[in-house]
Design a protein around this motif. Structure first.
Motif, PDB file in Angstrom:
ATOM      1  N   GLY A 112       0.815  -1.209   0.000  1.00 28.20           N
ATOM      2  CA  GLY A 112       0.000   0.000   0.000  1.00 28.20           C
ATOM      3  C   GLY A 112       0.848   1.259   0.000  1.00 28.20           C
ATOM      4  N   VAL A 113       1.936   1.238   0.772  1.00 32.60           N
ATOM      5  CA  VAL A 113       2.845   2.382   0.804  1.00 32.60           C
ATOM      6  C   VAL A 113       3.510   2.561  -0.559  1.00 32.60           C
ATOM      7  N   LEU A 114       3.903   1.454  -1.180  1.00 30.05           N
ATOM      8  CA  LEU A 114       4.528   1.525  -2.504  1.00 30.05           C
ATOM      9  C   LEU A 114       3.586   2.173  -3.518  1.00 30.05           C
ATOM     10  N   LYS A 115       2.309   1.857  -3.411  1.00 29.29           N
ATOM     11  CA  LYS A 115       1.329   2.462  -4.320  1.00 29.29           C
ATOM     12  C   LYS A 115       1.272   3.977  -4.123  1.00 29.29           C
ATOM     13  N   ALA A 116       1.253   4.411  -2.868  1.00 34.34           N
ATOM     14  CA  ALA A 116       1.205   5.850  -2.581  1.00 34.34           C
ATOM     15  C   ALA A 116       2.470   6.548  -3.077  1.00 34.34           C
ATOM     16  N   LEU A 117       3.615   5.907  -2.921  1.00 33.47           N
ATOM     17  CA  LEU A 117       4.868   6.487  -3.394  1.00 33.47           C
ATOM     18  C   LEU A 117       4.876   6.586  -4.920  1.00 33.47           C
ATOM     19  N   GLU A 118       4.376   5.549  -5.577  1.00 39.08           N
ATOM     20  CA  GLU A 118       4.296   5.582  -7.040  1.00 39.08           C
ATOM     21  C   GLU A 118       3.468   6.765  -7.524  1.00 39.08           C
ATOM     22  N   GLU A 119       2.353   7.010  -6.844  1.00 37.89           N
ATOM     23  CA  GLU A 119       1.475   8.103  -7.258  1.00 37.89           C
ATOM     24  C   GLU A 119       2.145   9.469  -7.126  1.00 37.89           C
ATOM     25  N   LYS A 120       3.176   9.537  -6.294  1.00 37.33           N
ATOM     26  CA  LYS A 120       3.949  10.778  -6.149  1.00 37.33           C
ATOM     27  C   LYS A 120       5.196  10.771  -7.028  1.00 37.33           C
ATOM     28  N   GLY A 121       5.321   9.734  -7.866  1.00 36.78           N
ATOM     29  CA  GLY A 121       6.472   9.654  -8.757  1.00 36.78           C
ATOM     30  C   GLY A 121       7.751   9.234  -8.076  1.00 36.78           C
ATOM     31  N   ILE A 122       7.631   8.519  -6.954  1.00 36.03           N
ATOM     32  CA  ILE A 122       8.802   8.093  -6.187  1.00 36.03           C
ATOM     33  C   ILE A 122       8.990   6.588  -6.369  1.00 36.03           C
ATOM     34  N   PHE A 123      10.116   6.201  -6.952  1.00 30.52           N
ATOM     35  CA  PHE A 123      10.405   4.801  -7.236  1.00 30.52           C
ATOM     36  C   PHE A 123      11.793   4.443  -6.697  1.00 30.52           C
ATOM     37  N   PRO A 124      11.997   3.175  -6.326  1.00 36.60           N
ATOM     38  CA  PRO A 124      13.293   2.779  -5.789  1.00 36.60           C
ATOM     39  C   PRO A 124      14.294   2.386  -6.871  1.00 36.60           C
ATOM     40  N   ASP A 125      15.560   2.650  -6.590  1.00 35.93           N
ATOM     41  CA  ASP A 125      16.639   2.161  -7.436  1.00 35.93           C
ATOM     42  C   ASP A 125      17.270   0.922  -6.824  1.00 35.93           C
ATOM     43  N   ILE A 126      16.969   0.665  -5.550  1.00 36.76           N
ATOM     44  CA  ILE A 126      17.392  -0.543  -4.849  1.00 36.76           C
ATOM     45  C   ILE A 126      16.434  -0.752  -3.683  1.00 36.76           C
ATOM     46  N   ILE A 127      16.225  -2.005  -3.290  1.00 34.89           N
ATOM     47  CA  ILE A 127      15.320  -2.351  -2.192  1.00 34.89           C
ATOM     48  C   ILE A 127      16.037  -3.297  -1.236  1.00 34.89           C
ATOM     49  N   SER A 128      15.819  -3.106   0.062  1.00 39.69           N
ATOM     50  CA  SER A 128      16.252  -4.091   1.048  1.00 39.69           C
ATOM     51  C   SER A 128      15.019  -4.553   1.815  1.00 39.69           C
ATOM     52  N   GLY A 129      14.993  -5.837   2.163  1.00 37.88           N
ATOM     53  CA  GLY A 129      13.816  -6.358   2.842  1.00 37.88           C
ATOM     54  C   GLY A 129      14.146  -7.468   3.820  1.00 37.88           C
ATOM     55  N   VAL A 130      13.337  -7.549   4.863  1.00 39.41           N
ATOM     56  CA  VAL A 130      13.443  -8.599   5.867  1.00 39.41           C
ATOM     57  C   VAL A 130      12.087  -9.273   6.014  1.00 39.41           C
ATOM     58  N   SER A 131      12.073 -10.597   6.030  1.00 38.16           N
ATOM     59  CA  SER A 131      10.858 -11.350   6.300  1.00 38.16           C
ATOM     60  C   SER A 131       9.731 -10.933   5.342  1.00 38.16           C
ATOM     61  N   ALA A 132       8.629 -10.417   5.863  1.00 34.53           N
ATOM     62  CA  ALA A 132       7.536  -9.983   4.983  1.00 34.53           C
ATOM     63  C   ALA A 132       8.009  -8.913   4.007  1.00 34.53           C
TER      64      ALA A 132
END
Length: 268
Positions: free
Chosen positions: A30-50
């Motif tokens: 859901g947060v990623l969707k909101a960021l996309e709508e503001k034109g904010i995209f990642p160039d790299i991602i880090s993640g743990v578990s979920a």
């Protein structure tokens, strides 16, 4: 194959760090969707578990809505099997099969966006960052909650949930990025909870890693912590859509409050 998008100084422009949190990790989408709508995209991602699960799917080209839909028909029982205790009460073979079926990329190198996944080396008691080779095994390892799930063995080493030592992997990309947006899906709040095996394990687990996220929160240029996450249990999978919508609304509200100058810095 991912294409490296780095600034002139050799750093990635924008990195997203996605915390653990069980099914509450769907708020990441859901947060990623909101960021996309503001034109904010990642160039790299880090993640743990979920966060590793959502991060991998997003890096593989899934939209936030598609990620949410993937988990709408999922239940804890479908993803696990009770077993005679041998390192864990449940096996998560079905979850592993689910990831193999739905991830188009089977290696880190095949992803559209560079990804780093954190798991805990149970044998040596340390955090390990995976970013090369087989993709599915590190995801499963990063999601293997101790005692509940059987540790994942990779190259002879036993791994459990990355959240045990680092539930918010901001530091794994901080030195590689000009800007880091951190999304914490599991802030612990004092609320009522039901006495059941899963709920007690979930709450104990939250207490265990509460302290290990504090330093990483301070490393974020923008910290997003969706509100009211305390209303959901870690394994409350039937409420995935609600959690997704909550993440979207919370992030939208936070981004709306940012100044135009701040938003410009995030999108440049």
């Amino acid at each position: 194959m991912n294409v490296l998008k780095k600034a002139p100084d050799g750093l990635y422009k924008t990195g997203f760090a996605l915390s653990g949190g069980g099914i509450k990790g769907l708020c990441h989408a859901g947060v990623l969707k909101a960021l996309e709508e503001k034109g904010i995209f990642p160039d790299i991602i880090s993640g743990v578990s979920a966060g590793a699960v959502v991060g991998a799917l997003y890096a593989d080209g899934y939209s936030p809505d598609e990620i949410a839909r993937l988990f709408e028909d999922i239940s804890f029982r479908k993803m696990t099997k009770i077993r005679i205790p041998e390192g864990g009460l449940f096996r998560i073979d079905a979850f592993e099969d689910f990831m193999y079926k739905n991830l188009r990329a089977k290696t880190f190198e095949e992803l559209r966006i560079p990804l780093r996944i954190v798991a805990t080396d149970l044998d040596k008691g340390r955090s390990v960052v995976f970013d090369k080779g087989n993709l599915i095994d590190p995801i499963v390892a990063s999601c293997s909650v101790p005692l509940l799930f059987t540790p994942k063995r990779i190259n002879g080493v036993h791994y459990v949930d990355g959240g045990v030592l680092k539930n918010f992997p901001v530091s794994t990309i901080r030195d590689s990025c000009r800007t880091v947006i951190g999304i914490n899906a599991s802030p612990l709040v004092a609320d009522e909870y039901k006495l059941s095996l899963l709920n007690v394990a979930s709450r104990t687990y939250h207490f265990m890693f509460k302290a290990n996220i504090l330093a990483d929160k301070e490393l974020c240029d923008l910290l997003i912590e969706p509100v009211d996450m305390g209303n959901y249990d870690t394994f409350d999978v039937e409420k995935g859509r609600e959690i997704y919508e909550l993440g979207y609304k919370s992030a939208s509200d936070i981004l709306q409050q940012l100044s135009n100058e701040s938003q410009k810095l995030l999108t440049e």
